[in-house]
Scaffold this active site. Structure first.
Site, PDB file in Angstrom:
ATOM      1  CG  HIS A  72      -1.494  -0.687  -7.531  1.00 19.02           C
ATOM      2  ND1 HIS A  72      -2.217   0.058  -6.630  1.00 19.02           N
ATOM      3  CD2 HIS A  72      -1.519  -1.964  -7.068  1.00 19.02           C
ATOM      4  CE1 HIS A  72      -2.680  -0.734  -5.667  1.00 19.02           C
ATOM      5  NE2 HIS A  72      -2.263  -1.969  -5.913  1.00 19.02           N
ATOM      6  NE  ARG A  88      -4.231  -1.514   0.203  1.00 20.49           N
ATOM      7  CZ  ARG A  88      -4.313  -2.617  -0.535  1.00 20.49           C
ATOM      8  NH1 ARG A  88      -3.307  -2.944  -1.331  1.00 20.49           N
ATOM      9  NH2 ARG A  88      -5.380  -3.385  -0.485  1.00 20.49           N
ATOM     10  CD  GLU A 107      -1.821   3.339  -6.657  1.00 23.69           C
ATOM     11  OE1 GLU A 107      -2.821   2.746  -7.131  1.00 23.69           O
ATOM     12  OE2 GLU A 107      -0.907   2.752  -6.054  1.00 23.69           O
TER      13      GLU A 107
END
Length: 326
Positions: free
Chosen positions: A292, A245, A274
């Site tokens: 990610h 995270r 993001e």
């Protein structure tokens, strides 16, 4: 009014899929819904949806399959017919579990489905960061022949923060590189560490001893786990890897310590915001940054989507889900 077919699957129910990665590289997750007679549709807004967008798009649905979208109490209250929320992944920190339980909404996830993919990516980021693979590639393609030195992994201490499925999978891979291992996880009993042959240490002990720290915990309350003080306390020349995270690390402090040279490298797949527009890590030296995508393998995509789809169908049938969070 929904009906029930001969197989016991509730037909006519509608599922809203908000995450574009669901069934992105595999047909099996969609086929689970089709076989059960469940109508699945994708969100019109871009992922992750805001709370308001999710409220608008979830009207009338019986199930949600979400990624990073905020499933708040307001979202749950605005969808009184909602029966189940499925996290297309593992971490459920974006879902208000207490509100879901109070409303009688089941929450499911897909534990273990991305373990191999994330563990592989962790080692890829580590090797790319410490051996400076990205600037070496850029040098060759630009017509230069620069040489980049970096440390070997053998004999280096890997500190694993979070020693669940993924942390243990990383440990198995790191052993193949002859790394020394230590781990911290406040949620696990001592027997787990003993079974894996990895010493359990406190977070402070891990920070002081590790040459590389890799993160595999959900987002804690109260701010970053590796804040400015913790990052500054790491060994000079050490490395941070984060595939868990973004909020686990103080990104401003990490960038500053990379610029100063106190930290030698970082491999980051997740960010507090993001996409990370304006993030100081974008210009930090020796930082390998990915969007990610640690869980993005064909195998993980099929397993993750099929796992959550099957549990959604179970809940819609009135059955107990296999991977219940709430």
């Amino acid at each position: 009014m929904s009906e029930t077919n001969e197989a016991g699957a509730a037909t006519g129910h509608e599922v809203l899929v908000t995450t574009p990665s669901f069934g992105q590289h595999a047909s099996e997750p969609w086929e689970v819904f089709e076989a059960a007679g469940v109508r699945a549709r994708t969100a019109s807004a871009a992922h992750p949806l805001t709370e308001r967008q999710l409220i608008e798009e979830a009207e009338g649905v019986k199930a949600l399959v979400v990624g990073l979208d905020p499933v708040t109490a307001a979202v749950l209250h605005a969808a009184p017919g909602l029966t189940v929320v499925a996290k297309h992944g593992v971490g459920t920190d974006n879902i208000d579990l207490a509100a879901a339980a109070a409303q009688g909404v089941r929450v499911v996830n897909a534990p273990g489905s991305n373990t191999t993919a994330v563990a592989d990516m962790t080692m890829a980021l580590l090797l790319a960061a410490v051996r400076r693979i990205v600037p070496a590639h850029a040098s060759v393609t630009a017509g230069r022949w620069d040489r980049f030195f970096g440390p070997e992994l053998a004999g280096r201490t890997l500190g694993i923060v979070g020693f669940g499925r993924i942390g243990q999978a990383v440990a198995r891979r790191a052993r193949g590189f002859d790394m020394d291992l230590i781990a911290y996880d406040p949620h696990l009993p001592a027997a787990v560490f003993a079974e894996q042959g990895v010493p359990a240490v406190t977070l402070d002990e891990l920070i002081a001893a590790a040459d590389v720290i890799t993160l595999h915990l959900p987002m804690p309350s109260g701010g970053p786990l590796l804040g400015r003080a913790e990052l500054a306390a790491m060994k000079p020349g050490s490395c941070v890897i984060n595939t868990a995270r973004g909020g686990l690390v103080d990104e401003d402090a990490l960038a500053e310590l990379l610029h100063s040279g106190h930290l030698a490298a970082a491999g980051i797949d997740v960010f507090a915001t993001e996409p990370p527009a304006g993030n100081p890590l974008l210009t930090a030296p020796n930082a390998v940054l990915t969007p990610h995508c640690a869980a993005f393998t064909q195998q993980a995509n099929a397993a993750m989507g099929s796992t959550v789809a099957a549990d959604v169908v179970r809940v819609l049938r009135g059955e107990e889900p296999v991977h219940a969070v709430v």
